[in-house]
Scaffold this active site. Structure first.
Site, mmCIF file in Angstrom:
data_model
loop_
_atom_site.group_PDB
_atom_site.id
_atom_site.type_symbol
_atom_site.label_atom_id
_atom_site.label_comp_id
_atom_site.label_asym_id
_atom_site.label_seq_id
_atom_site.Cartn_x
_atom_site.Cartn_y
_atom_site.Cartn_z
ATOM 1 N N LYS A 52 0.764 -1.255 -0.144
ATOM 2 C CA LYS A 52 -0.197 0.021 0.030
ATOM 3 C C LYS A 52 0.547 0.878 -0.009
ATOM 4 O O LYS A 52 0.313 1.765 -0.548
ATOM 5 C CB LYS A 52 -0.905 0.172 1.380
ATOM 6 C CG LYS A 52 -2.245 -1.032 0.708
ATOM 7 C CD LYS A 52 -2.801 -1.082 2.656
ATOM 8 C CE LYS A 52 -3.408 -2.160 2.194
ATOM 9 N NZ LYS A 52 -4.587 -2.588 3.769
ATOM 10 N N GLN A 96 -4.486 -1.771 9.663
ATOM 11 C CA GLN A 96 -3.959 -3.262 8.989
ATOM 12 C C GLN A 96 -4.404 -4.066 9.920
ATOM 13 O O GLN A 96 -4.125 -3.824 11.572
ATOM 14 C CB GLN A 96 -2.427 -3.698 8.299
ATOM 15 C CG GLN A 96 -3.132 -4.739 7.961
ATOM 16 C CD GLN A 96 -3.218 -4.413 6.176
ATOM 17 O OE1 GLN A 96 -3.894 -3.280 5.781
ATOM 18 N NE2 GLN A 96 -4.102 -6.108 5.877
ATOM 19 N N ASP A 119 -10.920 2.377 3.788
ATOM 20 C CA ASP A 119 -11.197 0.866 4.304
ATOM 21 C C ASP A 119 -12.820 1.392 4.108
ATOM 22 O O ASP A 119 -13.221 -0.443 3.787
ATOM 23 C CB ASP A 119 -10.932 1.155 5.580
ATOM 24 C CG ASP A 119 -9.441 -0.189 5.201
ATOM 25 O OD1 ASP A 119 -9.106 -0.119 4.354
ATOM 26 O OD2 ASP A 119 -8.999 0.252 6.746
HETATM 27 N N1 GUN Z 1 -6.996 -7.163 6.634
HETATM 28 C C1 GUN Z 1 -7.662 -7.122 4.649
HETATM 29 N N2 GUN Z 1 -7.738 -6.631 4.193
HETATM 30 C C2 GUN Z 1 -7.560 -5.767 4.438
HETATM 31 C C3 GUN Z 1 -8.048 -4.263 4.250
HETATM 32 O O1 GUN Z 1 -9.019 -4.278 3.076
HETATM 33 N N3 GUN Z 1 -8.051 -3.424 5.097
HETATM 34 C C4 GUN Z 1 -7.274 -3.311 6.225
HETATM 35 N N4 GUN Z 1 -7.372 -1.858 7.127
HETATM 36 N N5 GUN Z 1 -7.383 -4.700 7.067
HETATM 37 C C5 GUN Z 1 -7.319 -5.234 6.317
#
Ligand code: GUN
Length: 293
Positions: A52, A96, A119
């Protein structure tokens, strides 16, 4: 059978954003800034967050990576989120998931201010999404919609079976596919661990979204000829022949399922790449909103 090339479509989304960010800068406006919080040393989470941050660099966003030890207190994490909420330089915040047991994911999600919740996990964004109002859409379902849109896949009137009811993927996906929109209007069946006749339901599906996190769960005998299969799985499976010691496996037994499909996403290079592109799209949207867009 056509492969839905997530890598290619994600690149197109990123190229488009790169131009838009350059235009923002030229107009003397803000550079989108994403802040990512990573707790602990989970290998998969490390990889996702690194990816990311790297994508931010690629397209010209600013990014901040904040790391905490696995043992961090919930209050410390919430305080940092508050700081980021109050920081006018930061446009998007992501923590995350998953988080260690001492931290309530619910509290964390609720603490991120909805306007920066790129998100799309905050109840306010989920509520708006359910009502079809403008909102941040969770990145993985959003990425899947962008993929369907790119390949001009007609969803109207189709029977979609979504396997997995997580808040991150399955549940929002089921809502979005049923919505009255260009990538919706499906009849949706949401399946989970207590679904009794999963194979029969899958055999009736025009579209299957496999999002349960079990490697190669969806096998050829569960898929009807001509189905569209979207594989959300990205599980690390031990494989000593690989340099890293593991292989990435999707939720679909690709080799045998693919020949039956009209369209299928590969793993890697399918949904995963789109998730990051969608997150970047949401972060750009955050800046646009600040300028009334
Ligand atoms: N863990 C698995 N997928 C995601 C996501 O799209 N965002 C976040 N913050 N954590 C995740």
């Amino acid at each position: 059978m056509q492969i839905l090339d997530g890598k290619l479509v994600a690149q197109a989304v990123k190229d488009d954003l790169k131009k838009k960010v350059a235009a923002l800068k030229q107009a003397g406006k803000k550079t989108p800034h994403l802040a990512a919080i990573l707790v602990g040393n989970n290998g998969a989470s490390e990889t996702y967050v690194a990816s990311k941050v790297k994508t931010c660099e690629e397209i010209g966003y600013a990014s901040t990576l904040i790391r905490f030890e696995e043992s961090v207190a919930e209050a410390t994490l919430l305080k940092k989120i508050q700081e980021l909420n109050d920081d006018t330089e930061v446009d998007g915040i992501l923590v995350q998931l998953p988080l260690p047991g001492q931290i309530s994911e619910e509290k964390v999600i609720n603490t991120i201010v909805a306007e920066k919740d790129v998100d799309g996990f905050h109840p306010s964004n989920i509520g708006k999404m359910v009502q079809g109002q403008p909102a941040y859409i969770p990145a993985t379902p959003y990425g899947i919609l962008l993929l369907l849109e790119h390949y001009k896949i007609e969803t109207k009137g189709k029977h979609a079976v979504v396997i997995g009811r997580s808040n991150i993927v399955g549940r929002p996906m089921s809502i979005l596919l049923s919505q009255n929109s260009s990538t919706g209007n499906c009849t949706v069946t949401l399946c989970h661990s207590y679904t009794k006749n999963l194979k029969e339901l899958c055999l009736q599906a025009d579209i299957i979204v496999a999002a349960l996190g079990k490697p190669e769960f969806l096998t050829a005998d569960m898929v009807k000829e001509g189905a569209i299969v979207i594989d959300v799985g990205i599980t690390r499976v031990e494989d000593k022949t690989k340099k890293k010691g593991y292989a990435i496996k999707g939720d679909v037994a690709y080799e045998t399922v693919a020949p039956k499909c009209s369209y299928i996403t590969p793993v890697p290079g399918g949904v995963g790449a789109m998730t990051i592109a969608a997150l970047m799209q949401n972060t750009y949207q955050s800046v646009l909103r600040q300028y009334g867009g």
